[in-house]
Design a protein around this motif. Structure first.
Motif, mmCIF file in Angstrom:
data_model
loop_
_atom_site.group_PDB
_atom_site.id
_atom_site.type_symbol
_atom_site.label_atom_id
_atom_site.label_comp_id
_atom_site.label_asym_id
_atom_site.label_seq_id
_atom_site.Cartn_x
_atom_site.Cartn_y
_atom_site.Cartn_z
ATOM 1 N N SER A 187 45.734 49.591 33.965
ATOM 2 C CA SER A 187 44.911 49.933 34.946
ATOM 3 C C SER A 187 44.614 48.986 35.988
ATOM 4 O O SER A 187 43.773 49.118 36.903
ATOM 5 N N SER A 188 44.531 47.591 35.599
ATOM 6 C CA SER A 188 44.331 46.724 36.443
ATOM 7 C C SER A 188 45.421 46.333 37.548
ATOM 8 O O SER A 188 46.666 46.663 37.170
ATOM 9 N N PRO A 189 44.969 45.733 38.621
ATOM 10 C CA PRO A 189 46.113 45.268 39.585
ATOM 11 C C PRO A 189 46.857 44.249 39.252
ATOM 12 O O PRO A 189 48.109 43.781 39.477
ATOM 13 N N GLY A 190 46.487 43.467 38.159
ATOM 14 C CA GLY A 190 47.388 42.324 37.614
ATOM 15 C C GLY A 190 46.294 41.680 36.721
ATOM 16 O O GLY A 190 45.428 42.173 36.382
ATOM 17 N N VAL A 191 46.690 40.367 36.430
ATOM 18 C CA VAL A 191 45.702 39.397 35.629
ATOM 19 C C VAL A 191 44.753 38.821 37.068
ATOM 20 O O VAL A 191 45.305 38.036 37.763
ATOM 21 N N LEU A 192 43.589 38.864 36.584
ATOM 22 C CA LEU A 192 42.706 38.240 37.834
ATOM 23 C C LEU A 192 42.460 36.932 37.300
ATOM 24 O O LEU A 192 42.386 36.591 36.139
ATOM 25 N N ALA A 193 42.110 36.225 38.424
ATOM 26 C CA ALA A 193 42.034 34.711 38.146
ATOM 27 C C ALA A 193 40.375 34.223 37.705
ATOM 28 O O ALA A 193 40.463 33.318 37.183
ATOM 29 N N GLN A 228 37.348 33.582 28.009
ATOM 30 C CA GLN A 228 36.480 33.159 29.340
ATOM 31 C C GLN A 228 37.205 33.934 30.540
ATOM 32 O O GLN A 228 36.434 34.499 31.133
ATOM 33 N N LEU A 229 38.634 34.092 30.439
ATOM 34 C CA LEU A 229 39.138 34.658 31.539
ATOM 35 C C LEU A 229 38.976 36.210 31.600
ATOM 36 O O LEU A 229 39.077 36.977 32.600
#
Length: 410
Positions: free
Chosen positions: A199-205, A230-231
């Protein structure tokens, strides 16, 4: 170590050449407030049907079986589908406990499979239901039987649709989530590529709970170097995973040399867009920006036997080692000897998978040649001292290096 190609070249090559692809789709993609979303299932079935065709072929052409991609679909959604099915009959159920989740999965698994079968039938793709527990992959003979079954289904051009057998799983044998199951199937099926639809647009920074405007990372060079706690934020509201489990699964796949593509599963034609862009790039063109995150494989793949050994089950205990033993394991490729053991936790038996720790940090996992009870008797001792306690019928190593995987994603 410098890689021979950059990540875009790597992605274009893998997407063009991959012939066995494991695709996992999460509950948050497949379901809405009413249960399973027929529109989403139909869209994904069409995209996967297109993905299975060989590169360069057109819809409606006779498939070239030798060049056709072979797909394995790992589908979540049974629990959410079960809740929705019961709600239709006026029964609002809570699925917070294990028994309730297993019961809801029993109701919803048939709904989920029926919906997928209808969606793929429209594209001429027969499906097969495969329900697994971790024990099916832990026992070597059952692992081989499962591998042979998948090979036969793929040879028949049948799409295996896989889920955990929630109804009979117990906590010790659960995969934990379908991200874990999918990463183990990458090994079992000999896949070249792992696609995780989320459901996420990808892996967020950055953690979205702390930095809501964090950008999407287009690629990750070394997933093992990330601090996942942490991420990543928490799990999704309808699933059991979240980005943490997806990156942990990607890290496992990377260890055997398989890249992962994490994509927003609800974006229209997301699979076709990414694969078409890669094909254009491979031909020397300049594609438009594509969604999602490419997780690169490790530079040196571990043997698949070690992968199976390390992830066959959850570690049954912990073995803490001193600095000398840690150095021998990490820097010299050594085995773990009794003299290097300082603490033993758990009540494991001989042959159990255990976690190896140093100063509270996990170094890896391995198969113990000793039970916890015997290991407590001999820890810190030299070889002749071990023989005095256990007799001559003892192993020189607590964990042999051939049965040890360092930096395991557990």
């Amino acid at each position: 170590m410098e890689r021979p190609e950059d990540w875009r070249q790597e992605r274009a090559r893998v997407l063009a050449q991959a012939r066995v692809v494991v695709v996992k789709v999460g509950s948050a993609v497949l379901t809405d407030a009413m249960g399973l979303s027929a529109a989403v299932l139909d869209s994904l079935a069409g995209q996967l049907a297109g993905l299975r065709r060989p590169p360069g072929s057109q819809a409606g052409q006779q498939a070239n079986q030798s060049g056709e991609r072979r797909l394995v679909l790992v589908s979540s959604g049974a629990v959410a589908a079960g809740r929705a099915a019961l709600a239709v009959h006026g029964r609002q159920v809570e699925t917070t406990g294990l028994a309730a989740r297993q019961a809801a999965a029993a109701v919803g698994q048939g709904q989920l499979m029926r919906a997928w079968d209808a969606a793929f039938h429209a594209h001429g793709m027969p499906t097969a239901q495969v329900l697994l527990t971790r024990d099916d992959l832990r026992a070597r003979q059952r692992f081989l039987n499962a591998r042979n079954t998948f090979a036969e289904l793929l040879q028949w051009r049948v799409l295996p649709i896989v889920n955990e057998n929630d109804t009979v799983s117990v906590s010790e044998l659960k995969f934990g989530d379908n991200d874990c199951l999918a990463s183990l199937l990458v090994n079992l099926t000999g896949a070249d590529l792992f696609i995780n639809l989320t459901s996420s647009p990808g892996v967020l920074a950055a953690n979205p709970q702390r930095q809501p405007d964090a950008p999407v990372m287009d690629h990750i060079d070394d997933v093992a170097a990330l601090d996942l706690s942490q991420l990543c934020g928490g799990k999704t509201s309808v699933g059991t995973g979240g980005m943490y489990s997806k990156l942990l699964a990607a890290r496992r796949a990377a260890q055997i040399g398989v890249p992962t593509l994490i994509l927003p599963g609800r974006e229209p034609d997301v699979l076709a867009r990414v694969f078409d862009a890669a094909a254009l790039e491979a031909a020397g063109g300049t594609p438009a920006a594509t969604p999602g995150t490419w997780v690169r494989p490790a530079g040196h793949a571990i043997p698949r036997r070690k992968f199976w050994l390390a992830y066959q089950s959850e570690p049954a205990g912990n073995v803490t080692v001193d600095a000398g033993a840690a150095q021998a394991l990490l820097r010299k490729g050594g085995s773990l000897l009794p003299g290097g053991v300082r603490r033993v936790e758990g009540a494991f038996q001989k042959g159990a998978l255990v976690r190896v720790l140093h100063e509270g940090q996990s170094l890896g996992v391995g198969l113990s040649n000793y039970s916890a009870a015997d290991l407590k008797k001999i820890m810190g001792l030299k070889r002749h001292e071990v023989a005095a306690i256990l007799g001559d019928a003892h192993y020189p190593e607590v964990i042999h290096r051939d049965n040890l995987l360092l930096d395991a994603a557990v």
